[in-house]
Scaffold this motif. Sequence first.
Motif, PDB file in Angstrom:
ATOM      1  N   UNK A  76      35.822  44.053  31.370  1.00  0.00           N
ATOM      2  CA  UNK A  76      35.460  45.267  32.110  1.00  0.00           C
ATOM      3  C   UNK A  76      34.099  45.146  32.787  1.00  0.00           C
ATOM      4  N   UNK A  77      33.032  44.708  32.084  1.00  0.00           N
ATOM      5  CA  UNK A  77      31.751  44.570  32.797  1.00  0.00           C
ATOM      6  C   UNK A  77      31.701  43.378  33.749  1.00  0.00           C
ATOM      7  N   UNK A  78      32.646  42.467  33.633  1.00  0.00           N
ATOM      8  CA  UNK A  78      32.643  41.287  34.506  1.00  0.00           C
ATOM      9  C   UNK A  78      33.411  41.556  35.799  1.00  0.00           C
ATOM     10  N   UNK A  79      34.617  42.138  35.683  1.00  0.00           N
ATOM     11  CA  UNK A  79      35.479  42.360  36.837  1.00  0.00           C
ATOM     12  C   UNK A  79      35.513  43.801  37.299  1.00  0.00           C
ATOM     13  N   UNK A  80      35.204  44.718  36.430  1.00  0.00           N
ATOM     14  CA  UNK A  80      35.193  46.117  36.823  1.00  0.00           C
ATOM     15  C   UNK A  80      36.588  46.714  36.840  1.00  0.00           C
ATOM     16  N   UNK A  81      37.004  47.254  38.014  1.00  0.00           N
ATOM     17  CA  UNK A  81      38.271  47.961  38.131  1.00  0.00           C
ATOM     18  C   UNK A  81      39.452  46.989  38.153  1.00  0.00           C
ATOM     19  N   UNK A  82      40.636  47.528  38.505  1.00  0.00           N
ATOM     20  CA  UNK A  82      41.853  46.732  38.509  1.00  0.00           C
ATOM     21  C   UNK A  82      41.790  45.614  39.541  1.00  0.00           C
ATOM     22  N   UNK A  83      41.253  45.908  40.720  1.00  0.00           N
ATOM     23  CA  UNK A  83      41.076  44.891  41.757  1.00  0.00           C
ATOM     24  C   UNK A  83      39.589  44.568  41.859  1.00  0.00           C
ATOM     25  N   UNK A  84      39.274  43.300  41.686  1.00  0.00           N
ATOM     26  CA  UNK A  84      37.886  42.825  41.782  1.00  0.00           C
ATOM     27  C   UNK A  84      37.781  41.864  42.958  1.00  0.00           C
ATOM     28  N   UNK A  85      36.803  42.093  43.818  1.00  0.00           N
ATOM     29  CA  UNK A  85      36.575  41.244  44.991  1.00  0.00           C
ATOM     30  C   UNK A  85      35.290  40.453  44.765  1.00  0.00           C
TER      31      UNK A  85
ATOM     32  N   UNK B  92      43.205  40.296  40.129  1.00  0.00           N
ATOM     33  CA  UNK B  92      43.969  41.432  39.589  1.00  0.00           C
ATOM     34  C   UNK B  92      43.959  41.328  38.061  1.00  0.00           C
ATOM     35  N   UNK B  93      43.491  42.380  37.421  1.00  0.00           N
ATOM     36  CA  UNK B  93      43.412  42.359  35.953  1.00  0.00           C
ATOM     37  C   UNK B  93      44.169  43.539  35.360  1.00  0.00           C
TER      38      UNK B  93
END
Length: 293
Positions: A8-17, A77-78
Motif C-alpha cells: 500500500x505505501x509503495x504502490x498506493x491505489x489499484x493502478x500505480x503509474x 495493477x495490484x
Amino acid sequence: MEFPFDLAPVLGERFCVVDQHLRPAGRGGTAKREELEQQLRTVIDELGKASAKAQGLSTPVTSAARMESNRHVLYILRDTRSPKGAVLGFLKVGYKKLFLLERDGSHVEVEPLCVLDFYIHESQQRRGLGRELFREMLQRERVQPEKLAVDRPSEKLRFLRKHFGLCDLIPQVNNFVIFEGFFSTRPSPVRRPFPPPRPEEPIKPYSLTERDLVSGCGQVGGQWAWPWAWPLMSPLSPPVLREEPEPPWPFNLSRGSPVRGSLRPFLLRRETPTGTPPEPPPRRASSLGRVGR
C-alpha cells in the motif's frame, strides 16, 4: 504475485503509474522514503523476471535500472483485497522513433506510443484484468488502440483482436507490429520548397585591366599611348612570333645580342694551280705616297 512487505505505501491505489524517477506512492522521512524506493525497485525487478519467463526471453525487458535510463511509463495493477496486497500484472509503454512501412512500401519515420512489455500473473488470467489495464493506459495517455505499436507481441496479446478489433496487420521489417488505421489520421509531411536557382553570372573572359583597355581608356588621338601600345593577347590565344630585321654587317657579329645574326659572308677564292703560291693582294697606295712621288 505477493511480496513480504506491505504494497500500500509503495504502490498506493489499484493502478500505480511509475516513471523514470521511481517515486513510491507513500511519503515519509528520509529513511522511510529510501526504504520505499528500494521496495519499489524489488517489485519492478521481480515483475520483469516473471514477464521474461512467461515469454521465453533470456533477459528481462523490464527492470529498475532500465526504467531509470529510459523515459518509459509503467502501469502496475495490484489487488487491494489481500492484507498486504498482491501485484496482478503490469504494462510498460514509451515513445520510440521508428522507421515503419506503409501499405505502398514507403518508409516513414514516426515516434508512436509503443507497448514494450505486458504481463498478467498466471493465476489471474482470463478475468479481464489485461483489458482493464489497457483501458486505463489508453485513457491516461489519450491515444487510440490502432495508434499503438506493439513490440514482440506474444500469444497473450490475442485479446487486442477480441476486445479492440485489431486484426489487420501491416507487415514490418523490425520487431514492432502496427495495425490498420495507424496512418489514417497522420498528417502528410510538410515538403519544404526548394530554393530558387541562382542566376547565372555572365562569363568574364578578360580581367579588369583588359576590360578598361577595351572600353577606350589609354587612347590618344585614336592611337594607343604607352604602355597601352603593347598588343593585347587573349590568355587562350597562342603566342605570336615576330621576326625582327637583321642589323647590317658587322653589327650582326656582336656577342650577347638577343638577335641571332646571320652567317658571315665568305669571299670566293680564286682557283690556283697546285704548287703555285697564291698571289698577294694588291697594295693600296696612300695619299702620302702619292705626294712623295
